[in-house]
Design a protein around this motif. Sequence first.
Motif, PDB file in Angstrom:
ATOM      1  N   GLU A 380      48.685 -89.125  30.751  1.00 62.50           N
ATOM      2  CA  GLU A 380      49.634 -90.148  30.296  1.00 62.50           C
ATOM      3  C   GLU A 380      49.617 -91.375  31.214  1.00 62.50           C
ATOM      4  O   GLU A 380      50.456 -92.266  31.068  1.00 62.50           O
ATOM      5  N   GLU A 381      48.683 -91.398  32.177  1.00 70.36           N
ATOM      6  CA  GLU A 381      48.516 -92.524  33.095  1.00 70.36           C
ATOM      7  C   GLU A 381      49.819 -92.917  33.789  1.00 70.36           C
ATOM      8  O   GLU A 381      50.267 -94.058  33.731  1.00 70.36           O
ATOM      9  N   VAL A 382      50.414 -91.929  34.455  1.00 72.82           N
ATOM     10  CA  VAL A 382      51.628 -92.174  35.224  1.00 72.82           C
ATOM     11  C   VAL A 382      51.224 -92.243  36.705  1.00 72.82           C
ATOM     12  O   VAL A 382      50.504 -91.370  37.191  1.00 72.82           O
ATOM     13  N   THR A 383      51.682 -93.283  37.400  1.00 71.25           N
ATOM     14  CA  THR A 383      51.285 -93.449  38.806  1.00 71.25           C
ATOM     15  C   THR A 383      52.317 -92.828  39.754  1.00 71.25           C
ATOM     16  O   THR A 383      53.439 -92.521  39.350  1.00 71.25           O
ATOM     17  N   ALA A 384      51.902 -92.695  41.017  1.00 73.75           N
ATOM     18  CA  ALA A 384      52.819 -92.199  42.040  1.00 73.75           C
ATOM     19  C   ALA A 384      54.021 -93.124  42.159  1.00 73.75           C
ATOM     20  O   ALA A 384      55.157 -92.668  42.350  1.00 73.75           O
ATOM     21  N   GLY A 385      53.780 -94.426  42.031  1.00 79.23           N
ATOM     22  CA  GLY A 385      54.865 -95.407  42.085  1.00 79.23           C
ATOM     23  C   GLY A 385      55.871 -95.188  40.960  1.00 79.23           C
ATOM     24  O   GLY A 385      57.078 -95.315  41.157  1.00 79.23           O
ATOM     25  N   ASN A 386      55.358 -94.861  39.762  1.00 79.21           N
ATOM     26  CA  ASN A 386      56.255 -94.563  38.634  1.00 79.21           C
ATOM     27  C   ASN A 386      57.192 -93.419  39.000  1.00 79.21           C
ATOM     28  O   ASN A 386      58.396 -93.488  38.774  1.00 79.21           O
ATOM     29  N   ILE A 387      56.614 -92.345  39.570  1.00 81.47           N
ATOM     30  CA  ILE A 387      57.426 -91.162  39.910  1.00 81.47           C
ATOM     31  C   ILE A 387      58.497 -91.560  40.930  1.00 81.47           C
ATOM     32  O   ILE A 387      59.652 -91.157  40.823  1.00 81.47           O
TER      33      ILE A 387
END
Lengths: 466, 389
Positions: A380-387
Amino acid sequence: MNDQFDIIVIGAGPAGISAALEADHHGASVCLLDEQASAGGQIYRNVSQSTPARTKVLGSDYLKGEQLVRDLRNSGVVHRTGVTVWKVGQDGTIAYSKEEFATQIKGRHVIIANGATERSTPLPGWTKPGAMTVGAAQILMKSAGIVPTNAVLIGSGPLLYLVAQQLVTAGAPPKALVETQTKTDLLRATRHLVPALKGWKQLAKGLQLIAAIRMAGVPRFTGATNIAIHGDEKVDRVSFEANGKNHSIQVTSALLHQGVVPNTQITRSIGLKHIYSGQQHCFHPVTDLFGQSSNIVFSIAGDGAGIGGAKVAALSGKISALNAVCQIGKIPKSKCETLAAPILKKRSAELAIRPFLDAAYPPPADVLRPADETIICRCEEVTAGNIRRFASLGCKGPNQAKSFGRPGMGPCQGRYCGLTVTQILAQETKQSHDVVGAYRIRAPLKPITLKELASLETPKEPETVK
Amino acid sequence: MNPESSSTTAETVIIGGGLHGLSTALHLAMRGMKVVVLEKDRVGRHASSANAGGVRRLGRALPEVPLSVASAKIWQDISDLLDDDCGFVSSYQVKLADTDIHLDQLRDRAKQVRAIGFEHEEMIDQQTLRDLVPAVSKECIGALAVKGDGFANPFQTVRAFYTKCVDLGVVFHQGHGVETITRFADDWVVRTAKHTVTARNLVNCSGAWGGKIAAMLGDHLPIEVRAPMLMITEKMPHFMDGVAGAQGIPLSFKQFPNGTVLIGGGNVGQAYPETNETALDYQGLALSAATAWRYFPIMENAKIVRCWAGLEGFMPDNIPVIGKGYQDNVFHSFGYSAHGYQMAPICGKILSELIIDQEASLPIDAFDPARFRKNSRENGSETLEKFAS
């Protein structure tokens, strides 16, 4: 329900084969389920079909699997190959698919021997074509005889050396070893060195591998940081910092490895108790010495219960089988304990090297705490920054994170990102890993087709609403 | 008193932070009321997130039609209310027929809806259906359709309502369930392990736990908790825009803009509301898979990546409880029986009218909790005595 067995074993690696053989030996009816077309697991993958040339590359340890597979063939174990186990019920009911058809079987006791999975290595660029795990590269070598050329190996741990040496033997030496462990890690590990000397054979083998790599002229960089994999359509370059200098290497493939972690998809799906190991930086199911889990119906053997390697796995398999046949009344408790005692002793000797290895080759900060822009969930192309942003908005756990931005909701079912999401949230929310928890896992454990699911039970024609 | 606990006063306390609780809080706050929401887990944790996201007027129980039609108008401009489109895709919903009997049933249905003055449900023939939904099985000979229905993203909707509520000053206390409800003068005093809220009005939007909260208020409402199951596939090439159901068999079928296909329709697993858990029934899922495959042959080899179930409250007549409780200044809004998602925007407004204006702008008599009050009266007096003490 098609079949019932005394014992069902999931996974035909060293733990699963040993468990099945031991249970068979004590007169239990045993069904061994495995995803691959032939027994051996990841470590002895395809061992019975290996060619002499391929065996030369893969080394003598690989051949040890041959004997196990031969014993299995001569036993009374019902070995079902090429099956995808996609549901394990709390009562020992197992649903699997084979050739597009779903079946359910039931075991009085189930031994889960589904092994380990490679730790995710979320570094910038790790999702580009040409970047793969060392394990994936090994699968190519073992089952297709394909050898990656112009590769750089990135990460840390014994498997990195083994594959580097295998590439050297295959005539395709890697362009470099970019290792993430630091001198401090090694120093810290030395306090585990004395007990580790009990495992001196393994240590010696490791040193031999490193010597062979050096002999072949493969450059080694240690304590590497800021590793990034570059390339527009596919990998063409790897950059990193080591010894205070910036490095850049032209490559066609980047092989990544940060050790292995227990595969907990099945054990999670049954709701077994798990605990986070600070030493191994991963979750593992809670078991007693005999591999008995928190649910009386399930034992866990091999790396799936905590990383120990192939020899430990084979011994654990035997111990779990003794526990299982004792649980179902085939042997009395006293006999189980007597038979298990020497195996337990042998196993603890084999395990002596683990604290040293775990301390010497820890996953680096770049992987445990990836940079904001690094993709964590590749589906789903979620980054560490998103988390981290979800955490700042009040997200406390991985299941809640799904509602913020869909990590873990793609076809890999959270296999790649699960551990990393827990680690980031634990750090951001200042909670323990155990409190943060892990993704809720539900069947299907592997994606299955509608047709397969529909075949589970021929559905009755529902009544027409009048 | 627990030294860590807080005490708040408000005009209205809402028990339950699902979409109906959020929408009620929002509409009250928009009219300037001071509102506190108590949520035992976290906002939108249960049916509000686990539902299929259908935004549907099609096939509503007749008493729900006026509310559903009014809600559809809010959905069309949902950004005006929430500054967020909630992922709403306005396309169509169809109910498929594959036999003449089913087709006749759908025609009768369309007539019933027209008879109460609404035109949105219309019959479409096989060719029109195939133009609208090319992937549908050739066995389908027609359908009942509503244009402008569609679907939205439940997660996004929960977050949009929640964010807007917070912006308007609604206070949320999450993570602790209601332990006691008592009367203090003309106010309700609601206690959790951490918070005490005193308010004139109490709204029960507790979904699957609505019956439990109602019982604490002396209203004994016959709710049943079930766990409707859903499954979702890998991303597939785009093949449809709307949502399909089927006459005579449980099915809810849609493809999201990201390509994944969601299959539901009412087969249920096991519900364990005491522990927030659900268990899946794989025979039921197999039946859903077979049904989806039968109506959409394109699905034969589609890969299912996830299955789940949510906890939802069902009333015996499959329509919700919306209205005043037995005691003063108590309002119920729950038991939406697995079709409350689309109605959340309007029902929050209705509740705000009941509380502030003492009167709803749309007909809600059919949802009156009093329809179950035979039992409630018997037990009510006894409960009242307990509360009076």
